[in-house]
Design a protein around this motif. Structure first.
Motif, PDB file in Angstrom:
ATOM      1  N   ASN A  14       9.035   6.686   1.189  1.00  0.00           N
ATOM      2  CA  ASN A  14       8.927   6.778  -0.256  1.00  0.00           C
ATOM      3  C   ASN A  14       7.555   7.321  -0.628  1.00  0.00           C
ATOM      4  N   LYS A  34       0.841  -1.186   0.000  1.00  0.00           N
ATOM      5  CA  LYS A  34       0.000   0.000   0.000  1.00  0.00           C
ATOM      6  C   LYS A  34       0.886   1.249   0.000  1.00  0.00           C
ATOM      7  N   ARG A  35       0.414   2.257  -0.657  1.00  0.00           N
ATOM      8  CA  ARG A  35       1.190   3.484  -0.709  1.00  0.00           C
ATOM      9  C   ARG A  35       1.107   4.256   0.604  1.00  0.00           C
ATOM     10  N   GLN A  75       4.690   9.578  -2.096  1.00  0.00           N
ATOM     11  CA  GLN A  75       4.449  10.434  -3.259  1.00  0.00           C
ATOM     12  C   GLN A  75       3.028  10.942  -3.190  1.00  0.00           C
ATOM     13  N   PRO A  76       2.880  12.251  -3.229  1.00  0.00           N
ATOM     14  CA  PRO A  76       1.549  12.842  -3.118  1.00  0.00           C
ATOM     15  C   PRO A  76       0.615  12.256  -4.165  1.00  0.00           C
ATOM     16  N   ASN A  77      -0.639  12.166  -3.841  1.00  0.00           N
ATOM     17  CA  ASN A  77      -1.636  11.651  -4.760  1.00  0.00           C
ATOM     18  C   ASN A  77      -2.273  12.827  -5.492  1.00  0.00           C
ATOM     19  N   ALA A  78      -1.914  12.938  -6.766  1.00  0.00           N
ATOM     20  CA  ALA A  78      -2.383  14.083  -7.539  1.00  0.00           C
ATOM     21  C   ALA A  78      -3.898  14.116  -7.654  1.00  0.00           C
ATOM     22  N   LEU A  79      -4.522  12.956  -7.643  1.00  0.00           N
ATOM     23  CA  LEU A  79      -5.975  12.918  -7.757  1.00  0.00           C
ATOM     24  C   LEU A  79      -6.619  13.627  -6.582  1.00  0.00           C
ATOM     25  N   ALA A  80      -6.203  13.209  -5.408  1.00  0.00           N
ATOM     26  CA  ALA A  80      -6.785  13.786  -4.205  1.00  0.00           C
ATOM     27  C   ALA A  80      -6.516  15.283  -4.159  1.00  0.00           C
TER      28      ALA A  80
END
Lengths: 343, 343
Positions: free
Chosen positions: B51, B3-4, B53-58
């Motif tokens: 590690n 999971k991220r 990484q921002p979630n661009a969708l959110a």
DNA sequence: CTGTTAGCGCATTCAG
DNA sequence: CTGAATGCGCTAACAG
């Protein structure tokens, strides 16, 4: 800019609940859930009236799927990659995916940045074309994705979580094919104008060339193998040099069609008739190949199919995440035109 | 697939709150908000360790911005559109936008579907190339977007909410330029192998051709104006017909380079030397133009700049939504090579 | 300077 | 069949 309608608005106008709206949009999704034709129509009407369009962002956030794939190419204006892109697009479309195009502008640094940006977009998978990034970096970048496939490049296997499939063309077979064609029609002294020394495909093609000569019992003469950049100018220069220093050469296998066209020019310059005095075989079968004079005999790389296969692999992998890594090898095909003897 | 990590995870590991994490990611965004260098480092470390990484969708869902632009082209494998795409990509990149490529595969129906799909993705704007959709439909589709610009096509103004800017090349001037060049070097009987009758650019180029003849006091002879598809084959057929029926013709202005290449072949077929017996001028300055024999004199359409300007207009519009609609006209440029007399 | 909290628009249980 | 509730991951006030 008026505010967009949401599912809530639709539900309110149709006099139903949000869930109901969601159901009709996703087309009777759930197993035992059925919406009466009547309410279904009411919802549909409301949608139309409000000009409602689902918000893919919100949906993706909720479902954890974007239905989007990323494609990274070194340069989209290069017909080679444009062809691949076309193939990729086509099958993506038929599978209901949208593709996010990343154009690296031939800049490895930007390429890795792209790979990161695209990953943040949470695409469902990525296909990357012939990157100049070192294995290590590329692998790291790719492993952020759920699934990844490489076009025209291999990468060492590893036991990491993301399996990386690949589709390549059989460069060696292509080089052999081209050289054999030349041999078959009686050319004796066959040189090669090869591409960049470090290029994966240049090495493969040269290997095929050597194989063919050896198989025919002919010596490989290192002095008539030259390297150049894959451009018309660079090819022309190399060919002029080779033909001047070794006028006995009667045939040239060229790294690609650009180089072959340069060679064509060089031949003209040196007053050698093609294919009479000099036979030429190219590689790629680009748009140009059939249009120059004389039309080029060349080894066709099926660009669109490369793209199609790449996407096929990607979709397969999405459905069967635990399959062993696949490596698809596509055979090139010799297209006989007029720059080499044919009868 | 592990999971991220999310912002929450980072916050927890760094021992701060989510907001703090958000702040350091967005680089000291708020006005009076400052993060101590110490916590900043802690957060950064946590990010690296996880590690994250921002979630661009959110992020997009929250900000109502995607930092994504859509580009719709009829066919990305067509060098013309690939060139535009390249220009678009370049300036998009420099402005920190990603572009979502829509490849319509020459299918108007799919093109409208694409426009809808892309809109659902809530892109910040769209640039659409030379659509075959009728004004009415296109306008409807485009109005779903916050901002839109058209390349190589005009559309009637309207008082709707979405202003549609456009960038086109001056087809008439191009046609005039080409024809004048022919006239200037003494050609008397100049025919035209034009493109599809209904095409916007075909009309413009023909108008320029007529203008030039009239201005020179020469008659316009309808029987030496033919139409064909913009392909080598179709051009060749048309040219053969024209040259056979009207052998007195000494120069041909061709719709585009493909047609010009077809004309070149026809001339060869009919044993007319170029430019000696027949002068030829093309249009586009495609990759091929300089590589065929003889190299084509042609009217250059600056494809990449078209794309760059399109994106410039788009960015301008994003920043100044209420500016009046803009229409950028780019002048083509004559590239003199060897298919027409030049001295 | 940092933590709390309320949405963003939608999918999806879980009870009715 | 339907409605209420919860969470996806993040931003942006608003309080401390």
């Amino acid at each position: 800019m008026k505010k967009r309608a949401t599912q809530d608005d639709v539900a309110r106008l149709a006099g139903v609940s949000r869930a109901t709206v969601s159901y009709v949009i996703n087309n009777l999704s759930g197993g035992n859930i059925r919406i009466s034709e009547q309410t279904r129509q009411r919802v549909l009407d409301a949608i139309r009236e409000l000009n409602y369009q689902p918000n893919a962002l919100a949906r993706s956030l909720a479902t954890q799927r974007t239905n989007t794939l990323a494609l990274v190419v070194p340069d989209i204006a290069n017909p080679f990659f444009a062809g691949i892109a076309r193939g990729v697009e086509r099958v993506a479309r038929s599978a209901n995916y949208v593709v996010l195009l990343g154009n690296a502008e031939e800049d490895p640094k930007y390429e890795s940045k792209l790979l990161e940006i695209l990953e943040e977009r949470r695409v469902d998978g990525v296909v990357s074309c012939s990157s100049r990034l070192p294995d290590r970096d590329l692998r790291g970048l790719l492993e952020g994705y759920p699934v990844a496939v490489l076009v025209n490049r291999l990468i060492a296997k590893s036991d990491n979580r993301t399996t990386i499939d690949s589709v390549v063309i059989d460069e060696v077979a292509g080089g052999r094919l081209a050289t054999q064609h030349l041999l078959f029609f009686g050319c004796q002294i066959i040189g090669m104008i090869n591409g960049p020394v470090r290029s994966f495909s240049a090495r493969g093609r040269e290997k095929g060339y050597r194989n063919a000569l050896e198989a025919a019992g002919l010596p490989v003469r290192e002095e008539i193998i030259l390297h150049c950049q894959p451009t018309v100018e660079s090819g022309q220069k190399a060919a002029e040099k080779l033909l001047t220093n070794h006028p006995e050469v009667t045939a040239l296998f060229c790294y690609d069609d650009m180089v072959a066209i340069g060679t064509l020019k060089a031949a003209k310059q040196l007053a050698r008739r093609v294919p009479g005095d000099l036979a030429i075989v190219g590689f790629d079968d680009s748009l140009l190949a059939g249009l120059v004079t004389p039309p080029l005999t060349t080894c066709r790389v099926p660009k669109e199919r490369l793209g199609e296969f790449a996407l096929q692999l990607l979709l397969d992998r999405i459905n069967n995440p635990s399959d062993p890594p696949k490596e698809l090898v596509i055979q090139p095909e010799l297209i006989v035109r007029e720059s080499a003897p044919a009868r």
